[in-house]
Design an enzyme around this catalytic site. Sequence first.
Site, PDB file in Angstrom:
ATOM      1  N   LYS A   1       0.819  -1.214   0.000  1.00 27.70           N
ATOM      2  CA  LYS A   1       0.000   0.000   0.000  1.00 27.70           C
ATOM      3  C   LYS A   1       0.857   1.270   0.000  1.00 27.70           C
ATOM      4  CE  LYS A   1      -4.017  -2.261   0.871  1.00 27.70           C
ATOM      5  NZ  LYS A   1      -3.620  -3.672   0.840  1.00 27.70           N
TER       6      LYS A   1
HETATM    7  C1  PLP Z   1      -4.169  -4.746   0.396  1.00 25.77           C
HETATM    8  C2  PLP Z   1      -3.363  -5.957   0.332  1.00 25.77           C
HETATM    9  C3  PLP Z   1      -3.619  -6.965  -0.605  1.00 25.77           C
HETATM   10  C4  PLP Z   1      -4.780  -6.910  -1.577  1.00 25.77           C
HETATM   11  O1  PLP Z   1      -4.691  -5.869  -2.496  1.00 25.77           O
HETATM   12  P1  PLP Z   1      -6.007  -5.359  -3.242  1.00 25.77           P
HETATM   13  O2  PLP Z   1      -5.577  -4.188  -4.017  1.00 25.77           O
HETATM   14  O3  PLP Z   1      -6.976  -5.006  -2.154  1.00 25.77           O
HETATM   15  O4  PLP Z   1      -6.491  -6.481  -4.067  1.00 25.77           O
HETATM   16  C5  PLP Z   1      -2.780  -8.060  -0.623  1.00 25.77           C
HETATM   17  N1  PLP Z   1      -1.772  -8.182   0.257  1.00 25.77           N
HETATM   18  C6  PLP Z   1      -1.509  -7.250   1.184  1.00 25.77           C
HETATM   19  C7  PLP Z   1      -0.391  -7.453   2.140  1.00 25.77           C
HETATM   20  C8  PLP Z   1      -2.282  -6.105   1.254  1.00 25.77           C
HETATM   21  O5  PLP Z   1      -2.015  -5.175   2.176  1.00 25.77           O
END
Ligand code: PLP
Length: 496
Positions: A110
């Site tokens: 993120k």
């Molecule tokens: C948010 C997240 C995901 C999923 O990503 P999306 O964009 O919501 O599909 C996968 N792994 C981790 C560690 C995340 O923080």
Amino acid sequence: MNYQSTRNAALTASSAEAILNGLAPDGGLYAMPALAGLDFDWKRCLTLSTQGMATEILCALLPDFTHAEMERLVRAAYTGKFETEDLTPTVPVGEDTVLELFRGPTSAFKDVALSMLPHLMTAAKKKCGVDDEILILTATSGDTGKAAMEGFCDVAGTKIIVFYPDGGVSAVQKAQMVTQGGDNTCVAAVRGNFDDAQTAVKQVFAKVGSESLLAGKGVRLSSANSINIGRLAPQVVYYFRAYADLVRRGTVAVGDRVDYVVPTGNFGDILAGYFARELGLPVGTLVCASNANNVLTDFIRTGRYDKKRPFYLTSSPSMDILVSSNLERLLFLLSGDEQLVAKLMRQLAEDGAYEVPEELKEKIQSLFWAGCCGDAETKQTIGKVWQEHHYLCDTHTAVAWNVAQQYKAANPGHAPVVVLSTASPYKFPAAVLEGLGERAEGDEFAVMEQLERLTGVSAPKNLRGLRERPVRHTTVLDREEMLPFVLKKAQEKKWF
Ligand SMILES: *Cc1c(COP(=O)(O)O)cnc(C)c1O
């Protein structure tokens, strides 16, 4: 006016407005219908530094920003914030390649988008002539909340409230959030699971909007969830970064296809891969990897989306999601039919399920493949990858790795595979340690040290020393309390 609501073509917005608003006024998401028609020199893009790639890609997707301006925003967002200037390095592991998206300030993927979003948002605010303070509301399944607060922390003219499911995040994730610094940050636990929290946040937006509850108060709400196009756009960059790395290593020649396996929750990460493809990058199959909450696996295989199923708390909590918001954008972009999307989303809200027309299902299946992996296999996979390749991966990455092997076995003609790695193993140390066949002892912080001793792989700096940091946020709410809480906080001049 490059963007429109996925549910109503008449609701258009410029890219700057779309970033400021987050969600379209009718509850739809902002999407750019003409993506593939953009004149984008993807081959030249591959020759640039990661920041150079980011500038080109973001300028294409967000045309309100000038090149010089975007260059400056990208520099402010990323310089010195990640462990490497590549931002998202790739590592060959066996015959596949792992794309490490967790080398940022909070050790989760993120960070890539949330380092950029506050800069896009404050610039968008100026462009739109908005003087109001921006109040970011975000529901988090664990990682977004921390990364968003880190991104927005003490950014002038902004405040942020994060809601996380009480008991639905790991101890390290919780510690990262409740110890958050900054005078403009606020964190509250919500009783319920992530879907409850996310649905409630959407309801707060809808209610504040439809009843003008903050009109004239000098505050406007916005979102840092991956429903915001300013979150999605920066994620397109690492698909290019990985491809360029494969070219540099001689794994592929420019023009060859590459398949990407993406651990998926809200469908933002994998949708960015679709955007990369629309910009011309030779993305082969996008493989959607899910944990036991495999609503997307069923959807991609059958065309029927059905959220009426048990909700599991798994060892990969950031993917514990039954309503994948960003899927709506894909349905819109592939069908070009906002009335169909509006109808399907109504069915989802009313009946908890919908089925897409045959033609749309076939389009989806021509681009995506899907698989899932339960918690027991996730742990086994962590152990296997460590034993066979001496590579330490977290639970989310292990889900993707496991599904990647399923995908390769089922598709002998597959292209070279890139597995997206979305979190540091040190964000989920107990599960990772168990995957290595060891018993976790003590709290998660002791376990982190245990994992370091066992593997010799050191924990990221930001996670060490978390235990000693003072707790600053202790609010726990029921869903019904969220709206009054937001209205109260919106009008408080000072939070600390
Ligand atoms: C948010 C997240 C995901 C999923 O990503 P999306 O964009 O919501 O599909 C996968 N792994 C981790 C560690 C995340 O923080």
